[in-house]
Design a protein around this motif. Structure first.
Motif, mmCIF file in Angstrom:
data_model
loop_
_atom_site.group_PDB
_atom_site.id
_atom_site.type_symbol
_atom_site.label_atom_id
_atom_site.label_comp_id
_atom_site.label_asym_id
_atom_site.label_seq_id
_atom_site.Cartn_x
_atom_site.Cartn_y
_atom_site.Cartn_z
ATOM 1 N N MET A 1 33.882 46.642 96.176
ATOM 2 C CA MET A 1 32.637 46.204 96.762
ATOM 3 C C MET A 1 32.704 46.394 98.279
ATOM 4 S SD MET A 1 30.843 42.445 96.722
ATOM 5 C CE MET A 1 31.991 41.591 97.775
ATOM 6 N N PHE A 2 31.663 47.008 98.806
ATOM 7 C CA PHE A 2 31.556 47.190 100.255
ATOM 8 C C PHE A 2 30.575 46.165 100.802
ATOM 9 C CE2 PHE A 2 32.894 51.342 98.761
ATOM 10 C CZ PHE A 2 33.857 51.696 99.690
ATOM 11 N N ARG A 3 30.897 45.641 101.964
ATOM 12 C CA ARG A 3 29.980 44.759 102.666
ATOM 13 C C ARG A 3 29.980 45.139 104.133
ATOM 14 N NH1 ARG A 3 32.876 38.931 103.169
ATOM 15 N NH2 ARG A 3 31.601 38.947 105.002
ATOM 16 N N ILE A 4 29.011 44.623 104.870
ATOM 17 C CA ILE A 4 28.849 44.963 106.286
ATOM 18 C C ILE A 4 28.973 43.696 107.113
ATOM 19 C CG2 ILE A 4 27.303 45.976 108.007
ATOM 20 C CD1 ILE A 4 25.801 47.271 105.613
ATOM 21 N N ALA A 5 29.643 43.825 108.264
ATOM 22 C CA ALA A 5 29.718 42.715 109.213
ATOM 23 C C ALA A 5 29.740 43.305 110.615
ATOM 24 C CB ALA A 5 30.962 41.873 108.972
ATOM 25 N N ARG A 6 29.337 42.488 111.563
ATOM 26 C CA ARG A 6 29.439 42.901 112.965
ATOM 27 C C ARG A 6 30.866 42.659 113.445
ATOM 28 N NH1 ARG A 6 26.392 40.660 117.106
ATOM 29 N NH2 ARG A 6 26.576 42.674 118.129
ATOM 30 N N ASN B 1 19.658 56.011 119.012
ATOM 31 C CA ASN B 1 19.648 55.011 120.075
ATOM 32 C C ASN B 1 19.248 53.622 119.571
ATOM 33 O OD1 ASN B 1 20.148 54.346 122.775
ATOM 34 N ND2 ASN B 1 17.973 54.494 123.285
ATOM 35 N N HIS B 2 19.530 53.334 118.314
ATOM 36 C CA HIS B 2 19.217 52.038 117.682
ATOM 37 C C HIS B 2 17.744 51.666 117.798
ATOM 38 C CE1 HIS B 2 23.333 51.222 116.607
ATOM 39 N NE2 HIS B 2 23.675 51.644 117.800
ATOM 40 N N GLU B 3 16.870 52.677 117.711
ATOM 41 C CA GLU B 3 15.428 52.438 117.749
ATOM 42 C C GLU B 3 14.921 52.349 116.315
ATOM 43 O OE1 GLU B 3 13.311 55.096 120.380
ATOM 44 O OE2 GLU B 3 15.013 55.132 121.760
ATOM 45 N N ALA B 4 14.507 51.147 115.911
ATOM 46 C CA ALA B 4 14.098 50.889 114.527
ATOM 47 C C ALA B 4 13.053 51.874 113.994
ATOM 48 C CB ALA B 4 13.617 49.452 114.376
ATOM 49 N N PRO B 5 12.054 52.297 114.789
ATOM 50 C CA PRO B 5 11.072 53.249 114.246
ATOM 51 C C PRO B 5 11.691 54.599 113.838
ATOM 52 C CG PRO B 5 10.198 52.194 116.212
ATOM 53 C CD PRO B 5 11.650 51.803 116.111
ATOM 54 N N ARG B 6 12.853 54.915 114.361
ATOM 55 C CA ARG B 6 13.523 56.176 114.023
ATOM 56 C C ARG B 6 14.475 56.030 112.829
ATOM 57 N NH1 ARG B 6 15.339 58.835 119.824
ATOM 58 N NH2 ARG B 6 13.234 59.226 120.558
ATOM 59 N N PHE B 7 14.564 54.836 112.265
ATOM 60 C CA PHE B 7 15.614 54.569 111.277
ATOM 61 C C PHE B 7 15.523 55.457 110.042
ATOM 62 C CE2 PHE B 7 17.535 52.152 107.729
ATOM 63 C CZ PHE B 7 18.836 52.194 108.174
ATOM 64 N N GLU B 8 14.357 55.655 109.469
ATOM 65 C CA GLU B 8 14.266 56.466 108.244
ATOM 66 C C GLU B 8 14.693 57.911 108.499
ATOM 67 O OE1 GLU B 8 14.159 55.292 105.207
ATOM 68 O OE2 GLU B 8 14.033 53.316 106.153
ATOM 69 N N GLU B 9 14.310 58.460 109.642
ATOM 70 C CA GLU B 9 14.764 59.815 109.988
ATOM 71 C C GLU B 9 16.272 59.819 110.249
ATOM 72 O OE1 GLU B 9 14.761 63.895 110.773
ATOM 73 O OE2 GLU B 9 13.230 62.659 109.817
ATOM 74 N N PHE B 10 16.761 58.778 110.911
ATOM 75 C CA PHE B 10 18.202 58.634 111.132
ATOM 76 C C PHE B 10 18.929 58.602 109.791
ATOM 77 C CE2 PHE B 10 21.796 55.637 111.144
ATOM 78 C CZ PHE B 10 22.667 56.316 111.981
ATOM 79 N N GLY C 1 29.170 47.700 115.427
ATOM 80 C CA GLY C 1 28.919 47.002 116.676
ATOM 81 C C GLY C 1 27.442 46.708 116.913
ATOM 82 N N ALA C 2 26.565 47.331 116.152
ATOM 83 C CA ALA C 2 25.122 47.213 116.376
ATOM 84 C C ALA C 2 24.629 45.779 116.287
ATOM 85 C CB ALA C 2 24.374 48.075 115.360
ATOM 86 N N ARG C 3 23.688 45.444 117.164
ATOM 87 C CA ARG C 3 23.062 44.116 117.124
ATOM 88 C C ARG C 3 22.099 43.999 115.949
ATOM 89 N NH1 ARG C 3 22.244 45.092 122.767
ATOM 90 N NH2 ARG C 3 23.842 44.021 123.943
ATOM 91 N N ASP C 4 21.361 45.084 115.694
ATOM 92 C CA ASP C 4 20.361 45.093 114.629
ATOM 93 C C ASP C 4 21.084 45.253 113.297
ATOM 94 O OD1 ASP C 4 18.387 45.728 112.741
ATOM 95 O OD2 ASP C 4 17.203 46.883 114.173
ATOM 96 N N THR C 5 21.061 44.213 112.486
ATOM 97 C CA THR C 5 21.830 44.230 111.237
ATOM 98 C C THR C 5 21.099 44.940 110.095
ATOM 99 O OG1 THR C 5 20.964 42.043 110.651
ATOM 100 C CG2 THR C 5 23.102 42.124 111.816
ATOM 101 N N GLN C 6 19.865 45.384 110.322
ATOM 102 C CA GLN C 6 19.116 46.080 109.274
ATOM 103 C C GLN C 6 18.966 47.570 109.526
ATOM 104 O OE1 GLN C 6 15.397 44.011 109.057
ATOM 105 N NE2 GLN C 6 16.293 42.257 108.020
ATOM 106 N N GLY D 1 25.966 51.340 109.344
ATOM 107 C CA GLY D 1 26.659 50.614 108.285
ATOM 108 C C GLY D 1 25.800 50.455 107.047
ATOM 109 N N VAL D 2 24.515 50.157 107.239
ATOM 110 C CA VAL D 2 23.584 50.019 106.115
ATOM 111 C C VAL D 2 23.503 51.332 105.341
ATOM 112 C CG1 VAL D 2 21.147 49.670 105.522
ATOM 113 C CG2 VAL D 2 22.239 48.194 107.215
#
Length: 117
Positions: free
Chosen positions: A1-6, A54-63, A95-100, A104-105
């Motif tokens: 099982m994999f999990r994610i943490a900061r 650059n941790h920009e949420a609107p770019r996440f799906e393309e990322f 290290g990312a602040r945004d956990t979603q 890692g996700v």
């Protein structure tokens, strides 16, 4: 099982095998405080992709799409899968602040997806 943490969160006894999956060492975290079993920077997104996202949420799906394409060709993925077979729990550290919206996700979902073909 994999999990994610900061990486900035305190380690817990149920973390299992701890793997940092960032290409850059997180600021302000000593190697002792990190309690790492492995730093697998080779599985992180390429520098170009990381800088573009650059941790920009609107770019996440393309990322996600671009990073999955990188993971398809990345031999370090098999190393991480092998670690997952050897250890009941593997904590992927980021290290990312945004956990979603982070690598890692995408990585954990990629590792846990049924193999294609």
């Amino acid at each position: 099982m994999f999990r994610i943490a900061r990486i900035y969160d305190e380690p817990t006894p149920d973390d299992g095998y701890r793997v940092l999956v960032d290409r850059l060492w997180p600021r302000g975290v000593s190697k002792e405080r990190a309690h790492l079993d492995l730093w697998l920077k080779e599985v992180a997104p390429s520098t170009e992709l990381r800088e573009w996202f650059n941790h920009e949420a609107p770019r996440f799906e393309e990322f996600r799409a671009r990073y999955e394409a990188e993971l398809e060709q990345n031999p370090a993925v098999e190393q991480l899968r092998a670690i997952g077979r050897e250890h009941p729990v593997v904590t992927v550290l980021i290290g990312a602040r945004d956990t979603q919206h982070n690598q890692g996700v995408v990585l954990v979902e990629f590792l846990e997806a049924p193999a294609a073909g």
